[in-house]
Design an enzyme around this catalytic site. Structure first.
Site, PDB file in Angstrom:
ATOM      1  N   ASP A 161      38.916  26.448  18.097  1.00  0.00           N
ATOM      2  CA  ASP A 161      39.508  25.143  17.816  1.00  0.00           C
ATOM      3  C   ASP A 161      38.777  24.002  18.513  1.00  0.00           C
ATOM      4  O   ASP A 161      38.593  24.009  19.728  1.00  0.00           O
ATOM      5  CB  ASP A 161      40.996  25.148  18.185  1.00  0.00           C
ATOM      6  CG  ASP A 161      41.803  26.001  17.202  1.00  0.00           C
ATOM      7  OD1 ASP A 161      41.378  26.113  16.024  1.00  0.00           O
ATOM      8  OD2 ASP A 161      42.840  26.565  17.602  1.00  0.00           O
ATOM      9  N   HIS A 175      38.887  32.735  15.926  1.00  0.00           N
ATOM     10  CA  HIS A 175      40.042  33.248  15.178  1.00  0.00           C
ATOM     11  C   HIS A 175      39.937  32.874  13.712  1.00  0.00           C
ATOM     12  O   HIS A 175      39.142  31.998  13.326  1.00  0.00           O
ATOM     13  CB  HIS A 175      41.357  32.764  15.797  1.00  0.00           C
ATOM     14  CG  HIS A 175      41.489  31.269  15.822  1.00  0.00           C
ATOM     15  ND1 HIS A 175      40.900  30.501  16.800  1.00  0.00           N
ATOM     16  CD2 HIS A 175      42.120  30.400  14.994  1.00  0.00           C
ATOM     17  CE1 HIS A 175      41.167  29.223  16.577  1.00  0.00           C
ATOM     18  NE2 HIS A 175      41.912  29.126  15.470  1.00  0.00           N
ATOM     19  N   ARG A 225      51.743  24.478  15.866  1.00  0.00           N
ATOM     20  CA  ARG A 225      50.591  24.697  16.737  1.00  0.00           C
ATOM     21  C   ARG A 225      50.534  23.650  17.837  1.00  0.00           C
ATOM     22  O   ARG A 225      50.793  22.470  17.597  1.00  0.00           O
ATOM     23  CB  ARG A 225      49.303  24.592  15.919  1.00  0.00           C
ATOM     24  CG  ARG A 225      48.075  24.848  16.764  1.00  0.00           C
ATOM     25  CD  ARG A 225      46.830  24.738  15.956  1.00  0.00           C
ATOM     26  NE  ARG A 225      46.158  23.477  16.216  1.00  0.00           N
ATOM     27  CZ  ARG A 225      44.933  23.192  15.786  1.00  0.00           C
ATOM     28  NH1 ARG A 225      44.270  24.068  15.060  1.00  0.00           N
ATOM     29  NH2 ARG A 225      44.378  22.038  16.052  1.00  0.00           N
ATOM     30  N   HIS A 274      36.488  30.503  13.561  1.00  0.00           N
ATOM     31  CA  HIS A 274      36.196  29.278  14.312  1.00  0.00           C
ATOM     32  C   HIS A 274      36.861  29.316  15.679  1.00  0.00           C
ATOM     33  O   HIS A 274      37.710  30.164  15.952  1.00  0.00           O
ATOM     34  CB  HIS A 274      36.698  28.060  13.530  1.00  0.00           C
ATOM     35  CG  HIS A 274      38.198  28.025  13.392  1.00  0.00           C
ATOM     36  ND1 HIS A 274      38.876  28.834  12.508  1.00  0.00           N
ATOM     37  CD2 HIS A 274      39.141  27.303  14.039  1.00  0.00           C
ATOM     38  CE1 HIS A 274      40.172  28.605  12.612  1.00  0.00           C
ATOM     39  NE2 HIS A 274      40.375  27.684  13.541  1.00  0.00           N
TER      40      HIS A 274
HETATM   41  C1  OGA Z   1      44.951  27.171  13.985  1.00  0.00           C
HETATM   42  C2  OGA Z   1      44.526  28.248  13.093  1.00  0.00           C
HETATM   43  C3  OGA Z   1      45.401  30.311  12.243  1.00  0.00           C
HETATM   44  C4  OGA Z   1      46.561  30.761  11.454  1.00  0.00           C
HETATM   45  O1  OGA Z   1      46.147  26.899  14.013  1.00  0.00           O
HETATM   46  O2  OGA Z   1      44.095  26.618  14.696  1.00  0.00           O
HETATM   47  O3  OGA Z   1      43.376  28.451  12.907  1.00  0.00           O
HETATM   48  O4  OGA Z   1      46.645  31.990  11.259  1.00  0.00           O
HETATM   49  N1  OGA Z   1      45.533  28.973  12.605  1.00  0.00           N
HETATM   50  O5  OGA Z   1      47.359  29.936  11.009  1.00  0.00           O
HETATM   51 MN    MN Z   2      42.193  27.274  14.482  1.00  0.00          MN
END
Ligand code: OGA
Ligand code: MN
Length: 293
Positions: free
Chosen positions: A107, A260, A276, A105
């Site tokens: 974000d 990702h 994050r 996806h």
């Molecule tokens: C995010 C996500 C990936 C991860 O934080 O948006 O997709 O590896 N994380 O935690």
């Molecule tokens: Mn993400």
């Protein structure tokens, strides 16, 4: 001292060294970091000491921060800019973000104000696994035939959180009331299938297995074959970087030209805990009209 930029794979990713993000970063260094990020799509900083106020200060150097209103239930209690990606219990309850990102996806592509950058900072990581993959959606677009590119250039696609939760096998732990609220906060949107990057001017595929349901004006059945081809094409190994985390790593990726994936390659008996932060970008897409639903 200028930063050093070391590519991490042929297709995407670079490690940045020679900068301490725990201290104020001067303008020349910020500009060099931004350029390395635009060139390499995902950049890695190792060994950084980043308590929330420092991560927030660094994030603000790149733009306005998201306060995660579209997913309000798992923000840091004191810093709404920080979203907890964790499998730790909080307040005695099972984490709602322990399986975040298990389908490819970008974000917040399911909103009309998708994020520009995500900065993910590692506080705890399992002894093995807990890796994150990122793919280069410029390359995914550029390696298609001219005829297919010409078709895709004209299409929009439906992105929705409802679709993401409905077909995601990892979503079962989420409470239905919360899913209902999320869908209410984020109704489906139409995004261009090919997005022109507002800073580089390059075209990138802007679809993902997680969030893209179908092409606008076509049924899900009509869209499925081509979308599935594009999902598989865009994550060819040569377009990807896979990050094996160490505590105190920070990854910063560009959501306008990458997708990702949080790889489910570890046990929830071990702890994975991340902070994050997302930087808002320019608006993209539009709400779907009722007759297009
Ligand atoms: C995010 C996500 C990936 C991860 O934080 O948006 O997709 O590896 N994380 O935690
Ligand atoms: Mn993400």
């Amino acid at each position: 001292m200028p930063i050093q930029v070391r590519p991490l794979s042929y297709g995407i990713g670079a490690e940045i060294s020679g900068v301490d993000l725990g201290r104020p970063v001067d303008d020349a260094t910020r500009a060099a970091i931004r350029q390395a990020w635009l060139d390499h799509l995902v950049i890695v900083f190792r060994g950084q000491d980043l308590p929330p106020p420092r991560q927030i200060a660094f994030g603000r150097m790149f733009g306005e921060l998201d306060d995660h209103k579209s997913v309000p239930f798992y923000r840091h209690p004191e810093h709404p800019e920080i979203y907890l990606i964790t499998n730790k219990k909080i307040g005695g309850k099972e984490s709602q973000t322990k399986d975040t990102g298990r389908l490819w996806h970008s974000d917040h592509s399911f909103t009309t104000h998708p994020t520009m950058a995500t900065m993910l900072y590692c506080l705890e990581i399992p002894p093995v696994g807990g890796t994150t993959m990122v793919c280069n959606m410029y390359r995914a677009y550029e390696t298609l035939s001219p005829a297919l590119r010409a078709v895709l250039d004209k299409l929009d696609a439906v992105h929705s959180l409802e679709h993401y939760s409905a077909h995601n096998p990892y979503f079962t732990s989420r409470d239905p009331e919360q899913i209902r609220k999320m869908n209410e906060l984020s109704p489906p949107v139409a995004q261009p299938v090919v997005r022109v990057h507002p800073e580089t001017g390059r075209k990138a595929l802007y679809i993902s297995e997680g969030q893209t349901q179908r092409f606008v004006g076509m049924s899900q059945a009509e869209s499925a074959g081509l979308l599935q081809y594009l999902f598989e094409h865009s994550v060819k190994p040569e377009f990807t970087y896979r990050h094996a985390w160490k505590v105190n790593d920070m990854l910063m990726w560009d959501n306008r030209c990458t997708n990702h994936l949080a790889v489910p390659d570890y046990s929830h008996q071990t702890t994975r805990h991340m902070h994050r932060l997302t930087v808002l970008g320019t608006p993209s897409g539009r709400l779907l009209e009722p007759q297009e639903r």
